[in-house]
Design an enzyme around this catalytic site. Sequence first.
Site, mmCIF file in Angstrom:
data_model
loop_
_atom_site.group_PDB
_atom_site.id
_atom_site.type_symbol
_atom_site.label_atom_id
_atom_site.label_comp_id
_atom_site.label_asym_id
_atom_site.label_seq_id
_atom_site.Cartn_x
_atom_site.Cartn_y
_atom_site.Cartn_z
ATOM 1 N N GLY A 101 0.821 -1.217 0.000
ATOM 2 C CA GLY A 101 0.000 0.000 0.000
ATOM 3 C C GLY A 101 0.845 1.251 0.000
ATOM 4 O O GLY A 101 2.076 1.201 0.073
ATOM 5 N N GLY A 103 2.638 3.487 1.529
ATOM 6 C CA GLY A 103 3.220 3.595 2.865
ATOM 7 C C GLY A 103 3.786 4.979 3.152
ATOM 8 O O GLY A 103 4.080 5.322 4.298
ATOM 9 N N ASP A 131 8.952 4.799 7.957
ATOM 10 C CA ASP A 131 8.662 6.036 8.677
ATOM 11 C C ASP A 131 7.796 6.996 7.864
ATOM 12 O O ASP A 131 7.539 8.126 8.286
ATOM 13 C CB ASP A 131 9.984 6.739 9.067
ATOM 14 C CG ASP A 131 10.882 6.978 7.852
ATOM 15 O OD1 ASP A 131 10.406 6.782 6.717
ATOM 16 O OD2 ASP A 131 12.051 7.350 8.047
ATOM 17 N N GLY A 132 7.388 6.552 6.683
ATOM 18 C CA GLY A 132 6.513 7.398 5.867
ATOM 19 C C GLY A 132 7.220 8.526 5.140
ATOM 20 O O GLY A 132 6.597 9.324 4.448
ATOM 21 N N ASP A 262 4.274 -4.285 -7.477
ATOM 22 C CA ASP A 262 3.660 -3.080 -6.901
ATOM 23 C C ASP A 262 4.274 -1.812 -7.497
ATOM 24 O O ASP A 262 3.794 -0.711 -7.214
ATOM 25 C CB ASP A 262 3.791 -3.069 -5.371
ATOM 26 C CG ASP A 262 5.232 -3.254 -4.911
ATOM 27 O OD1 ASP A 262 5.824 -4.284 -5.245
ATOM 28 O OD2 ASP A 262 5.769 -2.358 -4.243
HETATM 29 P P1 AMP Z 1 9.219 0.651 -2.911
HETATM 30 O O1 AMP Z 1 10.259 -0.410 -2.880
HETATM 31 O O2 AMP Z 1 9.733 2.043 -2.725
HETATM 32 O O3 AMP Z 1 8.349 0.536 -4.112
HETATM 33 O O4 AMP Z 1 8.282 0.417 -1.639
HETATM 34 C C1 AMP Z 1 7.645 -0.801 -1.364
HETATM 35 C C2 AMP Z 1 6.613 -0.597 -0.307
HETATM 36 O O5 AMP Z 1 7.214 -0.086 0.878
HETATM 37 C C3 AMP Z 1 5.498 0.369 -0.655
HETATM 38 O O6 AMP Z 1 4.335 -0.078 -0.039
HETATM 39 C C4 AMP Z 1 5.986 1.657 -0.063
HETATM 40 O O7 AMP Z 1 4.935 2.551 0.208
HETATM 41 C C5 AMP Z 1 6.630 1.160 1.215
HETATM 42 N N1 AMP Z 1 7.683 2.048 1.696
HETATM 43 C C6 AMP Z 1 8.898 2.277 1.154
HETATM 44 N N2 AMP Z 1 9.597 3.150 1.896
HETATM 45 C C7 AMP Z 1 8.805 3.511 2.939
HETATM 46 C C8 AMP Z 1 8.954 4.372 4.057
HETATM 47 N N3 AMP Z 1 10.063 5.062 4.256
HETATM 48 N N4 AMP Z 1 7.918 4.472 4.899
HETATM 49 C C9 AMP Z 1 6.792 3.792 4.716
HETATM 50 N N5 AMP Z 1 6.597 2.947 3.691
HETATM 51 C C10 AMP Z 1 7.585 2.805 2.815
HETATM 52 MG MG MG Z 2 6.885 1.345 -4.878
#
Ligand code: AMP
Ligand code: MG
Length: 510
Positions: A101, A103, A131-132, A262
Amino acid sequence: MPPMNARPTPLELVKTDLVWDNSFYQLGKAFFTPLAPQPLSDPYWVGTSPAVAHLLRLDRGWLESDVLLQALSGNQPISGTQPLASVYSGHQFGQWAGQLGDGRAILLGQTNGLEVQLKGSGLTPYSRMGDGRAVLRSSIREFLCSEAMHALGIPTSRALCVTGSNDEVARESLETAAVVTRVAPSFIRFGHFEHFSARNQLSELTQLADYVMDRFYPDCRHAVGPDGNAYCALLQQVVARTAVMVAHWQAVGFCHGVMNTDNMSILGLTIDYGPFQFLDVYDPGHICNHSDRLGRYAFDRQPDIAHWNLFALAQALLPLIKDQAQALRALNTFKAIFDSSYQRLMGHKLGLTALDADIPHPCPLPAGEGVTARRALIDGILKLLAQDRVDYTIFWRRLSQAQASGNTEPVRDLFLDRPAFDAWMLSYQELSAHIDKGLQANLMLKTNPKYVLRNHLGENAIRAAKRGDYSGVASLLALLETPFDEHPDHEADAGFPPDWASQIEISCSS
Ligand code: AMP
Ligand code: MG
């Protein structure tokens, strides 16, 4: 026009000249959590794209206003928006990862047919261990690369701006936070479909497929014949768009780095820029993501991985398509579409559009014979580029210049095995013999960029930004917005990467 006042009081609604709606919001609560972005302390502008402001029909003055700075940093709600974080799942590095989702992203809504999303805007119910937040360096990279890809003619999400703050964010070391405002017709991913399918929520799955179809693929409703299932037609169109997108990546030398399901757009857009890289030397097996130990997302694996991801999407859509054989037929079109798109794009790079039926050319070659010869030429040069570890972008630019000037020395100099290059050049010139050189060179110079967002160029802009100097972000943006033009003041940025470039480690940490 933006108001001339200084800072708005907190939680005062910001009224822009944009008209908002949010059709995604109307899908209902199963698809998202309504949620406001979290504030960022004392934000400042890091980079802005007037071109994207224009796209949104946002008066350019807003991009200098404190009001919008606060709003896009999550400090001020924007009148008419319905902020939300969406839920999706996905396969990461080939494994089912379950629920993921948004995040760290908040969808504000749509304006002028485009979704506007804040990335790095704080915790959501989908943040899991995160940490969002997003750090300055990765936000600058995403901002610049979105705009660079667009200028290269590659389907991509866009980026309006980056705002930064001195708020600390812990990664391998302490860094500072930033927010990218990104823009796309939709940020729906394969993973959104996988989410509802995996949970057997068939009514939501149908709702989502209908939503995507009605908004973006309306032709699918008219699917007829033995493969006349509208959802299979949807799959087929996503297969086609994804194949075309990856063909562009392979032709320009772009490595995405994290092709998890995703991170795959249902619209065939390049999204979620993380540890991406434009190739320096042509190394087909190049792994740009230091977290990708096994090389799942190596450069030359990207087409197969895209196909694999489409299988995951097909699997998710199967309850709607119902007929597995039909879904497989749609999936099986991937290779042919990828191959013809790639060959066409490489033909453009060689200035041999004569061989393409879709593009009129003054001197078309006979199709069958020409196509085979061109394929051999492409295979031949890629083999030589890999063998001699030649810089990919510089090779194509010098080849274009050779066709323009007749001087082949600069391009020949790039090779160690000169006799092999000479032999290749001979067959290339034979195939080009009947083509007007001026026209050919013109086409090649508009196809083979002089400037791409090499890691070290991004890194220089990031290092300056960390010191509070954002001029490098702005000048790099201007360069990458016109990558085919000559920029005499920026010759060095079109040159070979410095030695330290190969030491830059880009990982999933962002
Ligand atoms: P990504 O590899 O950047 O596509 O992220 C994979 C998942 O991890 C997605 O659901 C992102 O929203 C979540 N995500 C990545 N980095 C963060 C973060 N710093 N805080 C919260 N969620 C994260
Ligand atoms: Mg992503």
